[in-house]
Design an enzyme around this catalytic site. Structure first.
Site, PDB file in Angstrom:
ATOM      1  N   ASP A  87     -14.621  -5.218  -7.637  1.00 24.60           N
ATOM      2  CA  ASP A  87     -15.867  -5.134  -6.859  1.00 24.60           C
ATOM      3  C   ASP A  87     -16.866  -6.261  -7.134  1.00 24.60           C
ATOM      4  O   ASP A  87     -18.066  -6.094  -6.920  1.00 24.60           O
ATOM      5  CB  ASP A  87     -16.572  -3.789  -7.086  1.00 24.60           C
ATOM      6  CG  ASP A  87     -15.906  -2.636  -6.356  1.00 24.60           C
ATOM      7  OD1 ASP A  87     -14.752  -2.799  -5.918  1.00 24.60           O
ATOM      8  OD2 ASP A  87     -16.521  -1.568  -6.227  1.00 24.60           O
ATOM      9  N   CYS A 139     -10.163  -1.541  -2.476  1.00 26.69           N
ATOM     10  CA  CYS A 139      -9.437  -1.788  -3.728  1.00 26.69           C
ATOM     11  C   CYS A 139      -7.936  -1.572  -3.597  1.00 26.69           C
ATOM     12  O   CYS A 139      -7.142  -2.463  -3.910  1.00 26.69           O
ATOM     13  CB  CYS A 139      -9.961  -0.866  -4.832  1.00 26.69           C
ATOM     14  SG  CYS A 139     -11.665  -1.152  -5.317  1.00 26.69           S
ATOM     15  N   HIS A 155      -4.077  -0.059  -8.221  1.00 24.04           N
ATOM     16  CA  HIS A 155      -4.989   1.061  -8.010  1.00 24.04           C
ATOM     17  C   HIS A 155      -4.331   2.333  -8.543  1.00 24.04           C
ATOM     18  O   HIS A 155      -3.136   2.538  -8.375  1.00 24.04           O
ATOM     19  CB  HIS A 155      -5.300   1.215  -6.517  1.00 24.04           C
ATOM     20  CG  HIS A 155      -6.451   2.129  -6.236  1.00 24.04           C
ATOM     21  ND1 HIS A 155      -7.755   1.770  -6.475  1.00 24.04           N
ATOM     22  CD2 HIS A 155      -6.490   3.394  -5.742  1.00 24.04           C
ATOM     23  CE1 HIS A 155      -8.554   2.761  -6.132  1.00 24.04           C
ATOM     24  NE2 HIS A 155      -7.811   3.761  -5.705  1.00 24.04           N
TER      25      HIS A 155
END
Length: 479
Positions: A31, A71, A127
């Protein structure tokens, strides 16, 4: 220049002795947008370690973009070398191991392991997804299977308050998303960054580099989770950015009025932006993000100093990247997703010892999906025909060369952005929205040119590159 040519040739051509191939330090940051000093990001940001890395050969890929602005699909895409529209992996709830088009692909670390590298990892690279039968997701699938050696995260410090959100920002009754409580910030218990997970992960990596004798060349993947929400970091980092001095990103009040859906209605502001706007707390949000970036920069410093002080410093390629961008009020939005510049543009820095110059910003247009074929080229491995991306190894050797082949970013099913270094064309086929921006004259994307006849030819040129065939969404977790 001649020396760089020689070093580059050796790296790209490959070496007869596989043990002499360069190592790879693959650093993922969650991020992080372009608010880094050497990226000319936010004017107040303090990132001395990333700036030092640039000064010592960590070349800034100034015009780098992600293949997805979320993500999960971003990481699945760059690690498999396939675009989301070619795999059906569109969201965070899809595990690439369950997707028909990706479950049998060799991911980037697996490819390196197959070709003679020792792969090891800690932190977030893939992830995380739940494992059937695993109560509480305590042993979730974090991509352990993709590495020869995988070390789970340790440590961590919580916020000073048990209330959520700690910042007390009122939620909208209609907002049931992660942001309702997850969009949060505040100081951690104590004031010690060394107890934070990312710091511990960076120290672990530095220790490996300085104490181990690797029998094979290594591919080390290190994942740093900040500045992912929530922005809980020690108070000392907030103190670096006095609230009264915070500068906000430039915005305009009617930014979304010229983006109409198929019913002629404009796009609405993001719920979280409405919350922050209503509460008048934009400066606090920006302060918290800046504070978290500076904490992240300290972690990067521990990692890169560990490499610099090791015997592997002169034979290790460093590829450092963020998985997508992040809005801090631009386009009346907080967060990732969508396909505007603040979501699509990512921080990427590459150091090839003896090749990439010091203090350099490379303006070539690249994509995170290009990292897979690029690393293969740099390490002299056989090409993987499954890769959708384009190697930019030649650009690293000659960073001023023209490199503006249009690149693609996907968001969900039917959302696409084509960007060529000046213009971006955005389309959401399901909603019926179209956008066209000229970044030379409008870097903040305030003026949608989609209905301007003077730009018709540009629109049609970029529109012709939009995928017309898309894989249906792959099975979600638990389905």
């Amino acid at each position: 220049m001649k020396k760089r040519w020689i070093v580059f040739y050796v790296l790209v051509a490959g070496l007869a002795n596989a043990a002499e191939r360069p190592n790879v330090l693959f650093v993922a940051i969650d991020d992080l947008n372009d608010w880094i000093g050497c990226f000319d990001g936010h004017p107040q940001v303090q990132t001395p370690n990333l700036d030092k890395f640039n000064a010592e050969g960590g070349m800034v890929m100034y015009d780098a973009h992600c293949s997805s602005t979320v993500c999960g699909p971003s990481r699945s895409s760059l690690l498999t070398g396939k675009y989301p529209h070619n795999t059906g992996v569109y969201g965070n709830t899809t595990n690439l191991r369950n997707a028909p088009k990706t479950k049998d692909l060799l991911t980037l670390p697996q490819y390196f392991s197959t070709h003679g590298y020792h792969t090891l990892s800690s932190g977030k690279i893939f992830h995380k997804h739940p494992v059937p039968g695993d109560k509480g997701n305590a042993k979730g699938d974090e991509g352990q299977w993709a590495f020869d050696e995988w070390v789970p995260l340790k440590g961590g410090v919580g916020a000073i308050s048990k209330d959520r959100p700690v910042n007390g920002l009122p939620a909208l009754l209609s907002d049931k998303s992660y942001h309702a409580k997850g969009f949060d910030w505040g100081p951690t218990i104590g004031n010690d960054e060394t107890k934070m997970k990312d710091y511990i992960t960076a120290e672990w990596a530095a220790e490996q580099l300085n104490t181990r004798e690797f029998e094979k060349p290594f591919f080390m993947a290190i994942g740093l989770s900040k500045p992912h929400l929530p922005w809980y970091v020690p108070q000392k980092y907030f103190d670096r950015y006095p609230l009264e001095d915070i500068e906000l990103p430039k915005t305009i009040p009617d930014d979304l009025e010229d983006i109409k859906n198929k019913f002629g209605k404009p796009v609405k502001p993001h719920n979280t932006w409405v919350r922050v706007e209503t509460a008048g707390r934009h400066k606090e949000a920006v302060q918290a993000y800046l504070a978290t970036i500076t904490f992240l920069d300290d972690c990067v410093g521990v990692l890169l100093d560990g490499l610099a002080n090791s015997k592997y410093a002169d034979n290790t390629i460093v590829m450092l990247w963020g998985d997508h961008g992040w809005h801090l009020g631009e386009k009346q939005k907080y967060g990732k997703t969508q396909l505007w510049q603040e979501s699509c543009r990512v921080p990427m820095m590459v150091k090839v010892p003896g090749v990439t110059p010091d203090n350099k910003q490379c303006m070539g247009v690249v994509n995170l999906i290009d990292m897979y074929p690029t690393l293969i080229d740099l390490c002299g491995l056989p090409k993987n025909p499954e890769n959708d991306g384009r190697s930019f190894a030649k650009l690293l050797q000659n960073p001023d060369m023209k490199w503006n082949t249009p690149t693609l970013s996907d968001y969900g099913y039917g959302g696409h952005r084509i960007y060529d270094g000046r213009y971006s064309y955005i389309v959401f086929t399901e909603q019926g929205t179209e956008e066209l921006y000229d970044h030379k004259n409008d870097p903040m994307e305030w003026n949608n040119l989609i209905n301007n006849p003077e730009y018709e030819a540009i629109k049609e040129r970029l529109k012709a590159l939009v995928p017309t065939e898309r894989e249906p969404e792959s099975p979600r977790n638990g389905k």
